[in-house]
Write an enzyme that holds these catalytic residues in place. Structure first.
Site, PDB file in Angstrom:
ATOM      1  NE  ARG A 114      16.748  55.634  10.989  1.00 46.42           N
ATOM      2  CZ  ARG A 114      16.519  54.410  11.303  1.00 46.42           C
ATOM      3  NH1 ARG A 114      15.974  54.142  12.453  1.00 46.42           N
ATOM      4  NH2 ARG A 114      16.791  53.425  10.485  1.00 46.42           N
ATOM      5  CG  ASP A 131      21.553  51.016   8.884  1.00 53.17           C
ATOM      6  OD1 ASP A 131      21.941  51.759   9.806  1.00 53.17           O
ATOM      7  OD2 ASP A 131      20.823  51.407   7.964  1.00 53.17           O
ATOM      8  N   GLY A 169      19.558  58.964   1.887  1.00 60.20           N
ATOM      9  CA  GLY A 169      20.325  59.948   2.679  1.00 60.20           C
ATOM     10  C   GLY A 169      20.033  59.796   4.164  1.00 60.20           C
ATOM     11  CG  ASP A 202      20.100  51.845   1.676  1.00 57.09           C
ATOM     12  OD1 ASP A 202      19.697  50.929   0.927  1.00 57.09           O
ATOM     13  OD2 ASP A 202      19.522  52.136   2.730  1.00 57.09           O
ATOM     14  CG  ASN A 203      21.208  49.420   5.207  1.00 55.70           C
ATOM     15  OD1 ASN A 203      21.359  50.614   5.443  1.00 55.70           O
ATOM     16  ND2 ASN A 203      20.047  48.807   5.328  1.00 55.70           N
ATOM     17  CG  ASP A 251       9.777  60.212  13.694  1.00 48.80           C
ATOM     18  OD1 ASP A 251      10.759  59.618  13.189  1.00 48.80           O
ATOM     19  OD2 ASP A 251       9.129  59.743  14.655  1.00 48.80           O
TER      20      ASP A 251
HETATM   21  P1  AMP Z   1      17.311  51.923   7.030  1.00 46.51           P
HETATM   22  O1  AMP Z   1      16.204  50.977   6.733  1.00 46.51           O
HETATM   23  O2  AMP Z   1      17.562  52.134   8.473  1.00 46.51           O
HETATM   24  O3  AMP Z   1      18.563  51.577   6.301  1.00 46.51           O
HETATM   25  O4  AMP Z   1      16.824  53.361   6.478  1.00 46.51           O
HETATM   26  C1  AMP Z   1      16.501  53.561   5.140  1.00 46.51           C
HETATM   27  C2  AMP Z   1      16.286  55.033   4.896  1.00 46.51           C
HETATM   28  O5  AMP Z   1      15.149  55.496   5.619  1.00 46.51           O
HETATM   29  C3  AMP Z   1      17.438  55.932   5.293  1.00 46.51           C
HETATM   30  O6  AMP Z   1      17.540  56.975   4.346  1.00 46.51           O
HETATM   31  C4  AMP Z   1      17.001  56.464   6.630  1.00 46.51           C
HETATM   32  O7  AMP Z   1      17.600  57.707   6.938  1.00 46.51           O
HETATM   33  C5  AMP Z   1      15.499  56.611   6.430  1.00 46.51           C
HETATM   34  N1  AMP Z   1      14.761  56.556   7.698  1.00 46.51           N
HETATM   35  C6  AMP Z   1      14.550  55.479   8.467  1.00 46.51           C
HETATM   36  N2  AMP Z   1      13.840  55.799   9.569  1.00 46.51           N
HETATM   37  C7  AMP Z   1      13.590  57.126   9.508  1.00 46.51           C
HETATM   38  C8  AMP Z   1      12.911  58.069  10.338  1.00 46.51           C
HETATM   39  N3  AMP Z   1      12.329  57.703  11.494  1.00 46.51           N
HETATM   40  N4  AMP Z   1      12.858  59.353   9.937  1.00 46.51           N
HETATM   41  C9  AMP Z   1      13.450  59.741   8.789  1.00 46.51           C
HETATM   42  N5  AMP Z   1      14.105  58.913   7.967  1.00 46.51           N
HETATM   43  C10 AMP Z   1      14.182  57.617   8.300  1.00 46.51           C
HETATM   44 MG    MG Z   2      20.386  52.296   6.409  1.00 49.31          MG
END
Ligand code: AMP
Ligand code: MG
Length: 458
Positions: A85, A249, A82, A239-240, A116
């Protein structure tokens, strides 16, 4: 900012998202806003923009929410992810096309898990720059509407300046958005999401089967474009994987300098799952997960499994057609056919053997001899190519090279944004003849300048 919001996702079943507002920040400053994109979206900028893009003010008509999804990360199932951030401010409709306006780095949401909810300046500028570069290169992608610094520190390995990106997407619906409801057996949500996705992205589709085929075609086209640029996404988790077929992403992504089919940059991709040459197979795998999540919607599941398997296995045929379209354009073949495949693959083999620069070889095919150690082999290839080519090759002169991106980030962290603006101007006009201002960005890195590792940069 004035925009005409029309927030359709907020009318989907309430368990598909969480209503949440961005967390205000202390001392926001506007770094950049994208006038051309705003114009395309029917958005007018004004003095209140910094407050909007930092999440301190909710614009009129917005209905902020965080979307729920799940996903396979490096092949491992994660039952709940989900927007952890990010907050979807709302949607705007322009020329019958609907776009999401999302703040990324805007604070914690119910889906933040241990995170965060924030982003630091480096990844925000990186995504702004690379997504706008991809758009200029003609590749389907999310866009960047604005970037602000927050005036607040973000703690990673060190303390870094915080920032927020305003991202624009045809939607943020992912393979993982379907997966979560299929896995939970939540048929109401799965059905609502499917109908919504068809109406929003594929209005000609009459059901899940058409939807699957349409998404496979878009993904095959997208990956072919990546391959033609030496682009390595780096985190092709489900998810990407965008259902609209956009690049989404920009974490540890990179354009390679010297060519090798097994090139990997992402520091977390230990086993090279998402290496350059694996991208078509990974996209196929992602489409298999998408197909699996649509099966519960089908009355005759056995028949659907058989039909969807054929559809997923058809990815490669579509990809090959798209790849020939892309590499035909690069090599100056008005129509590239299967018999021409060796012309492309033999060049790539020579480039791999000698570590030639991907972008610069294609940008100067008539003058690329110096890039090769085995010049006789290149000359022989060049003779074959000269006899076959029948059009002007079309290749980018400038891509977002890692060493330039890293240098730009280092400067920005120390308060100097001039390199960001200079690099952005160069990479968003990638086919233009080089000028004194841009030619430095076309150079391959020296050995000392080379950046071989990139980081997710959350
Ligand atoms: P990503 O690797 O950018 O595709 O992120 C994977 C998951 O981690 C997603 O659900 C993001 O919302 C969550 N996520 C990544 N960085 C943060 C962060 N700094 N704080 C909260 N959730 C994060
Ligand atoms: Mg992502």
């Amino acid at each position: 900012m004035k925009a005409h919001f029309d927030n359709s996702y907020s009318h989907l079943p309430a368990n598909m998202f969480a209503e949440v507002t961005p967390t205000p920040v202390g001392n926001p400053h506007l770094i950049i806003r994208n006038d051309a994109l705003a114009k395309d979206l029917g958005i007018t900028f004004d003095d209140g923009d910094t407050a909007v893009f930092s999440g301190n003010t909710i614009p009129d008509g917005a209905a902020p929410l965080a979307q729920l999804y799940a996903g396979h990360q490096f092949g491992n199932w994660n039952p709940q992810l989900g927007d952890g951030r990010a907050v979807l401010l709302g949607e705007v409709v322009q020329n019958n096309q609907r776009f999401d306006i999302q703040l990324k780095g805007s604070g914690r949401t119910p889906f933040s898990r241990g995170g965060d909810g924030r982003a630091w300046l480096g990844p925000v500028l990186r995504e702004y720059l690379v997504s706008e570069a991809m758009h200029a290169l003609g590749v389907p992608t999310t866009r960047a509407l604005a970037a602000v610094s927050t005036g607040e520190p973000v703690v990673r390995e060190t303390v870094l300046p915080g920032a927020i990106l305003t991202r624009v997407a045809s939607s943020h619906i992912r393979v993982g958005t379907f997966q979560i409801y299929a896995a939970r057996g939540d048929m109401d949500a799965l059905k609502a999401l499917t109908d919504y996705t068809i109406a929003r992205h594929y209005p000609d589709a009459t059901g899940p089967s058409d939807l699957l085929n349409a998404v496979i075609a878009r993904q095959a086209r997208l990956i072919a474009e990546w391959m033609g640029l030496g682009f390595i996404h780096g985190v092709m988790n489900t998810d990407n994987a965008s259902i609209a077929g956009e690049t989404i992403d920009y974490g540890p992504c990179a354009f390679m300098d010297s060519y090798h089919p097994e090139r990997v940059f992402s520091a977390i991709d230990q086993f090279g799952r998402y290496a350059y040459q694996n991208q078509p197979q990974i996209a196929t795998w992602n489409m298999a997960q998408f197909a699996t999540s649509l099966i519960p919607l089908m009355d005759d599941r056995d028949a659907a499994i058989e039909e969807f398997t054929i559809a997923v296995n058809g990815f490669n045929d579509i990809f090959q057609v798209e790849r020939r379209r892309v590499f035909g354009r690069k090599l100056g073949l008005s129509v590239m056919i299967e018999a021409d495949d060796a012309l492309a693959s033999d060049l790539l083999d020579l480039m791999a053997a000698d570590g030639a620069d991907f972008t610069n070889v294609f940008a100067n095919l008539d003058d690329a001899r110096d890039q090769f150690l085995d010049r006789a082999a290149f000359d022989a290839w060049h003779d074959r190519w000269t006899k076959r080519r029948d059009a002007e090759p079309v290749n980018a002169l400038i891509i977002s090279r890692n060493h330039n991106v890293e240098a730009m980030i280092t400067a920005a962290v120390s308060g100097d944004f001039a390199p960001f603006h200079a690099l952005l101007a160069a990479v968003t006009d990638p086919f233009a003849p080089l000028t004194d201002a841009t030619k430095g960005f076309a150079n391959a890195p020296t050995e000392e300048e080379q950046v071989t590792r990139t980081f997710c940069g959350t």
